[in-house]
Design a protein around this motif. Structure first.
Motif, PDB file in Angstrom:
ATOM      1  N   MET B   1      -8.359  22.165   2.707  1.00  0.00           N
ATOM      2  CA  MET B   1      -8.504  20.721   2.842  1.00  0.00           C
ATOM      3  C   MET B   1      -8.125  20.253   4.240  1.00  0.00           C
ATOM      4  O   MET B   1      -7.192  20.772   4.822  1.00  0.00           O
ATOM      5  N   THR B   5      -1.131  19.905   6.532  1.00  0.00           N
ATOM      6  CA  THR B   5      -0.556  20.327   7.809  1.00  0.00           C
ATOM      7  C   THR B   5      -1.398  19.858   8.998  1.00  0.00           C
ATOM      8  O   THR B   5      -1.891  20.653   9.777  1.00  0.00           O
ATOM      9  N   LEU B  13      -8.241  22.585  13.157  1.00  0.00           N
ATOM     10  CA  LEU B  13      -8.960  23.836  12.970  1.00  0.00           C
ATOM     11  C   LEU B  13      -8.406  24.649  11.807  1.00  0.00           C
ATOM     12  O   LEU B  13      -9.137  25.286  11.070  1.00  0.00           O
ATOM     13  N   GLY B  14      -7.080  24.684  11.668  1.00  0.00           N
ATOM     14  CA  GLY B  14      -6.477  25.488  10.609  1.00  0.00           C
ATOM     15  C   GLY B  14      -5.841  26.741  11.165  1.00  0.00           C
ATOM     16  O   GLY B  14      -6.191  27.195  12.255  1.00  0.00           O
ATOM     17  N   ARG B  15      -4.890  27.279  10.419  1.00  0.00           N
ATOM     18  CA  ARG B  15      -4.056  28.362  10.922  1.00  0.00           C
ATOM     19  C   ARG B  15      -4.830  29.620  11.279  1.00  0.00           C
ATOM     20  O   ARG B  15      -4.420  30.389  12.143  1.00  0.00           O
ATOM     21  N   ASP B  16      -5.931  29.856  10.609  1.00  0.00           N
ATOM     22  CA  ASP B  16      -6.652  31.097  10.900  1.00  0.00           C
ATOM     23  C   ASP B  16      -7.349  31.059  12.256  1.00  0.00           C
ATOM     24  O   ASP B  16      -7.991  32.029  12.638  1.00  0.00           O
ATOM     25  N   HIS B  17      -7.193  29.971  12.990  1.00  0.00           N
ATOM     26  CA  HIS B  17      -7.729  29.940  14.350  1.00  0.00           C
ATOM     27  C   HIS B  17      -6.682  30.335  15.384  1.00  0.00           C
ATOM     28  O   HIS B  17      -6.931  30.251  16.587  1.00  0.00           O
ATOM     29  N   ARG B  93     -14.938  25.070  12.662  1.00  0.00           N
ATOM     30  CA  ARG B  93     -13.768  25.229  11.809  1.00  0.00           C
ATOM     31  C   ARG B  93     -13.987  26.336  10.779  1.00  0.00           C
ATOM     32  O   ARG B  93     -13.065  27.072  10.447  1.00  0.00           O
ATOM     33  N   HIS B  94     -15.207  26.472  10.298  1.00  0.00           N
ATOM     34  CA  HIS B  94     -15.458  27.432   9.227  1.00  0.00           C
ATOM     35  C   HIS B  94     -16.134  28.707   9.722  1.00  0.00           C
ATOM     36  O   HIS B  94     -16.809  29.390   8.941  1.00  0.00           O
ATOM     37  N   HIS B  95     -15.959  29.020  10.997  1.00  0.00           N
ATOM     38  CA  HIS B  95     -16.392  30.303  11.561  1.00  0.00           C
ATOM     39  C   HIS B  95     -17.847  30.624  11.272  1.00  0.00           C
ATOM     40  O   HIS B  95     -18.173  31.711  10.803  1.00  0.00           O
TER      41      HIS B  95
END
Lengths: 104, 207
Positions: B1, B5, B13-17, B93-95
């Motif tokens: 979502m 955070t 972007l989110g942590r996986d970036h 964001r979603h690669h």
């Protein structure tokens, strides 16, 4: 993928919802003016109200800003800028309109 | 979502970036400072425009000058371009790969170009009938406000080209990703300002 990372569909829905709302909030005032549906004074209030609503829609769905956040500095920056702007723009319009009236 | 955070306003972007996500906070905050000062410039141009209402010095006013159809198409182009930039942001964001991001950027660029073309055509028509910025205080205020936004759109389009080149040359490294995040904010900001312009200048003038 971490769990916060979500699903693409939920993100996409955000943008599409924002777009649909913004579209409606654009079409209504244009229709109002295009077909002369309301007297000028009424139309101006409706246009202003819908513009503010559309601004909020853009902030919420395109900028992803809302009021429940851990990071508050950015929101404070935005709100403070709006305060300064309201004082400077509002003050300008107030004083200049007053002046125009007195000189007229 | 998107909501969890959040490190900064705007799409996160989110942590996986990795690095692109961890180092982004101050960078984006600085960009917000720039945008808010830009907002104040626009706000004061709006205030000037408002105080110049009616100062037409016998020259043409909104009803003679504006074409609601053109303003409507400009509005639609810019609104759709906000959505297509959202496509680029989400592809990042979603690669989904550089190709998908570039495609959305190209579409956004084209829509921005369409907007500018219509706007410049309107300006040319106004100047052609002698209604340039020199004609009256009202027109000076108009040409101070609306082309300033057009100038921002041009800058945004140049920035899009630069980013397309950077994606090709450097790939999706963290620096390129955070630049794309800021460009997204800038592009959405332009659409936000346009709400004020079509409401105050075009609809307010023609209502």
């Amino acid at each position: 993928m971490s769990d916060e990372h979500s699903d693409f569909r939920a993100d996409l829905r955000q943008y599409l919802t924002g777009f649909a709302l913004a579209l409606a909030l654009t079409l209504i005032p244009f229709a109002l003016v295009w077909w002369n549906l309301a007297p000028r004074a009424v139309a101006l209030w409706i246009i202003a109200g819908l513009a503010i609503l559309q601004g909020i829609v853009h902030l919420r769905y395109f900028f992803h800003i809302d009021l429940s956040r851990q990071k508050r500095e950015d929101l404070q920056l935005i709100l403070f800028s709006l305060l300064i702007l309201a004082m400077m723009a509002g003050g300008t319009i107030w004083i200049m309109a007053n002046l125009a009236q007195r000189m007229g | 979502m998107i909501r969890q955070t959040m490190r900064h306003p705007g799409l996160n972007l989110g942590r996986d970036h990795g690095q692109a996500h961890d180092h982004v906070e101050t960078i984006v905050f600085g960009f917000w400072v720039f945008m808010m000062s830009d907002l104040i410039i626009f706000g004061l141009m709006f205030a000037t425009y408002a105080t110049m209402q009616g100062s037409t010095a016998g020259g043409p006013g909104p009803v003679e000058l504006f074409d609601i159809k053109s303003a409507f198409f400009q509005t639609m182009l810019l609104l759709v371009s906000s959505l297509t930039f959202g496509g680029a942001s989400l592809a990042m964001r979603h690669h989904m790969g550089a190709g998908r991001i570039t495609l959305w950027l190209v579409v956004t660029f084209a829509l921005g170009g369409g907007f500018l073309a219509l706007e410049l055509r309107d300006f040319a028509a106004m100047i052609g009938q002698g209604a340039g910025p020199w004609r009256s205080g009202y027109l000076s205020a108009f040409f101070g406000l609306v082309p300033l936004h057009g100038l921002h759109v041009s800058a945004g389009m140049i920035w899009i080209v630069v980013m397309i080149v950077q994606i090709r040359v450097f790939g999706l490294v963290p620096a390129v990703k955070t630049r794309l995040l800021r460009l997204a904010l800038f592009w959405h900001f332009l659409d936000l300002i346009w709400i004020g312009i079509f409401s105050v200048v075009y609809l307010g003038g023609l209502a």
